[in-house]
Design an enzyme around this catalytic site. Sequence first.
Site, PDB file in Angstrom:
ATOM      1  N   ASP A   1       0.636  -1.113  -0.390  1.00 44.60           N
ATOM      2  CA  ASP A   1       0.043   0.487   0.126  1.00 44.60           C
ATOM      3  C   ASP A   1       0.646   1.764   0.068  1.00 44.60           C
ATOM      4  O   ASP A   1       2.447   1.425   0.536  1.00 44.60           O
ATOM      5  CB  ASP A   1      -0.620   0.161   1.441  1.00 44.60           C
ATOM      6  CG  ASP A   1      -0.312  -0.616   2.194  1.00 44.60           C
ATOM      7  OD1 ASP A   1       1.227  -0.282   2.499  1.00 44.60           O
ATOM      8  OD2 ASP A   1      -1.254  -0.197   3.220  1.00 44.60           O
TER       9      ASP A   1
ATOM     10  N   ASN B   1      -7.320  -2.646  14.381  1.00 45.64           N
ATOM     11  CA  ASN B   1      -8.964  -2.815  14.029  1.00 45.64           C
ATOM     12  C   ASN B   1      -8.800  -4.038  13.170  1.00 45.64           C
ATOM     13  O   ASN B   1      -9.721  -3.873  11.955  1.00 45.64           O
ATOM     14  CB  ASN B   1     -10.157  -1.634  13.304  1.00 45.64           C
ATOM     15  CG  ASN B   1      -9.178  -1.294  12.262  1.00 45.64           C
ATOM     16  OD1 ASN B   1      -7.991  -2.079  11.752  1.00 45.64           O
ATOM     17  ND2 ASN B   1      -9.950  -0.524  10.846  1.00 45.64           N
TER      18      ASN B   1
ATOM     19  N   HIS C   1      -7.517  -4.403   9.945  1.00 46.87           N
ATOM     20  CA  HIS C   1      -6.862  -3.705   8.289  1.00 46.87           C
ATOM     21  C   HIS C   1      -5.883  -5.008   8.430  1.00 46.87           C
ATOM     22  O   HIS C   1      -4.776  -4.989   9.038  1.00 46.87           O
ATOM     23  CB  HIS C   1      -7.105  -2.771   8.153  1.00 46.87           C
ATOM     24  CG  HIS C   1      -5.903  -1.845   9.040  1.00 46.87           C
ATOM     25  ND1 HIS C   1      -5.805  -0.646   9.435  1.00 46.87           N
ATOM     26  CD2 HIS C   1      -4.923  -2.160   8.670  1.00 46.87           C
ATOM     27  CE1 HIS C   1      -4.773  -0.034   9.793  1.00 46.87           C
ATOM     28  NE2 HIS C   1      -3.892  -1.172   8.815  1.00 46.87           N
TER      29      HIS C   1
ATOM     30  N   GLU D   1      -9.856  -1.945   5.420  1.00 45.51           N
ATOM     31  CA  GLU D   1     -10.425  -1.373   6.377  1.00 45.51           C
ATOM     32  C   GLU D   1     -11.512  -2.402   6.194  1.00 45.51           C
ATOM     33  O   GLU D   1     -12.387  -2.979   5.622  1.00 45.51           O
ATOM     34  CB  GLU D   1     -10.303  -0.040   6.952  1.00 45.51           C
ATOM     35  CG  GLU D   1      -9.199   0.987   6.132  1.00 45.51           C
ATOM     36  CD  GLU D   1      -8.686   1.496   7.809  1.00 45.51           C
ATOM     37  OE1 GLU D   1      -8.657   0.578   8.745  1.00 45.51           O
ATOM     38  OE2 GLU D   1      -8.574   2.680   7.531  1.00 45.51           O
TER      39      GLU D   1
HETATM   40  C1  GLP Z   1      -1.009  -0.033   8.099  1.00 44.12           C
HETATM   41  C2  GLP Z   1      -0.672  -0.210   7.276  1.00 44.12           C
HETATM   42  C3  GLP Z   1      -0.359  -1.977   7.300  1.00 44.12           C
HETATM   43  C4  GLP Z   1       0.369  -1.838   8.698  1.00 44.12           C
HETATM   44  C5  GLP Z   1      -0.647  -1.780   9.328  1.00 44.12           C
HETATM   45  C6  GLP Z   1       0.044  -1.978  11.390  1.00 44.12           C
HETATM   46  O1  GLP Z   1      -2.070   1.159   8.279  1.00 44.12           O
HETATM   47  N1  GLP Z   1      -0.875  -0.028   6.108  1.00 44.12           N
HETATM   48  O2  GLP Z   1       0.099  -2.286   5.915  1.00 44.12           O
HETATM   49  O3  GLP Z   1       0.369  -3.520   8.631  1.00 44.12           O
HETATM   50  O4  GLP Z   1      -1.044  -0.626   9.652  1.00 44.12           O
HETATM   51  O5  GLP Z   1       1.588  -0.751  11.884  1.00 44.12           O
HETATM   52  P1  GLP Z   1       2.113  -1.311  12.618  1.00 44.12           P
HETATM   53  O6  GLP Z   1       2.697  -2.330  12.444  1.00 44.12           O
HETATM   54  O7  GLP Z   1       3.131   0.170  12.762  1.00 44.12           O
HETATM   55  O8  GLP Z   1       1.162  -1.329  13.872  1.00 44.12           O
END
Ligand code: GLP
Length: 247
Positions: free
Chosen positions: A67, A136, A138, A143
């Site tokens: 992403d 959440n 995702h 989402e």
């Molecule tokens: C982000 C990214 C995801 C990631 C997730 C967790 O928003 N888009 O690809 O896996 O949220 O992030 P983190 O590893 O900082 O908790």
Amino acid sequence: MKTIIEETYEGMSRMAARIVADEIRKKPDMVLGLATGGTPLGMYKELIRIHKQEGLDFSRVITFNLDEYYGLSPDNEQSYHYYMYENFFKHINIKPENIHIPDGTVEDINEFCEEYDREIQRVGGIDLQVLGIGRNGHIGFNEPGDELITETHVTTLTEETRIANARFFGKLENVPEKAVTMGLGTIMKAKKILLLASGREKAGIMSELLSDTNVTTKVPASFLHLHPDTTVIMDRDSAMELLAKKL
Ligand code: GLP
């Protein structure tokens, strides 16, 4: 879904890096799906170490990132482009032409998204996809909602996700409202999936995800229960609630 619980974040990172490195050694021209966020940073650090000290060769590896924020240019320090080069790509011998990251600045974004999925197919599909997980549930930026989109697409971020990611942007107003993400179908087509989770803030969602095998669009990661080869690697903090339930 196979679940591995490591004692520490470093242990989780080493285990993840070892699995990725083994796959690259088995298939040097593999297609590797990559994630951003705080969670995989330790894995990237360990992969860089394996490259430097053990000669792990990335010269034929092809990567596709999950992403990118919509509207952020690749040289923006908060973009996932910038993150990937800083934390991984500039430290290994990957060829720039083998790197694919969604571009949130192109004019015809829908065409770009379709082409992203086509390109993945053209190179034979993703062999191993690394994922993090949002609080959440995702994955990528898919989402929770009434429905999930299968292909790569532009999505609107939830308030919860923008708040969680505000730490990288200084303040909430600076967090983009939209992002480009691989769809659930793009992710599910990967031959092998590695889901990483670390920290107490993920304990709730990991317990919800792993307590049963039900599938719901309210927890996008739950669709991984339908995937034939998914491994979850957690540190003890993120497994806390799950372990408490089992006692
Ligand atoms: C982000 C990214 C995801 C990631 C997730 C967790 O928003 N888009 O690809 O896996 O949220 O992030 P983190 O590893 O900082 O908790």
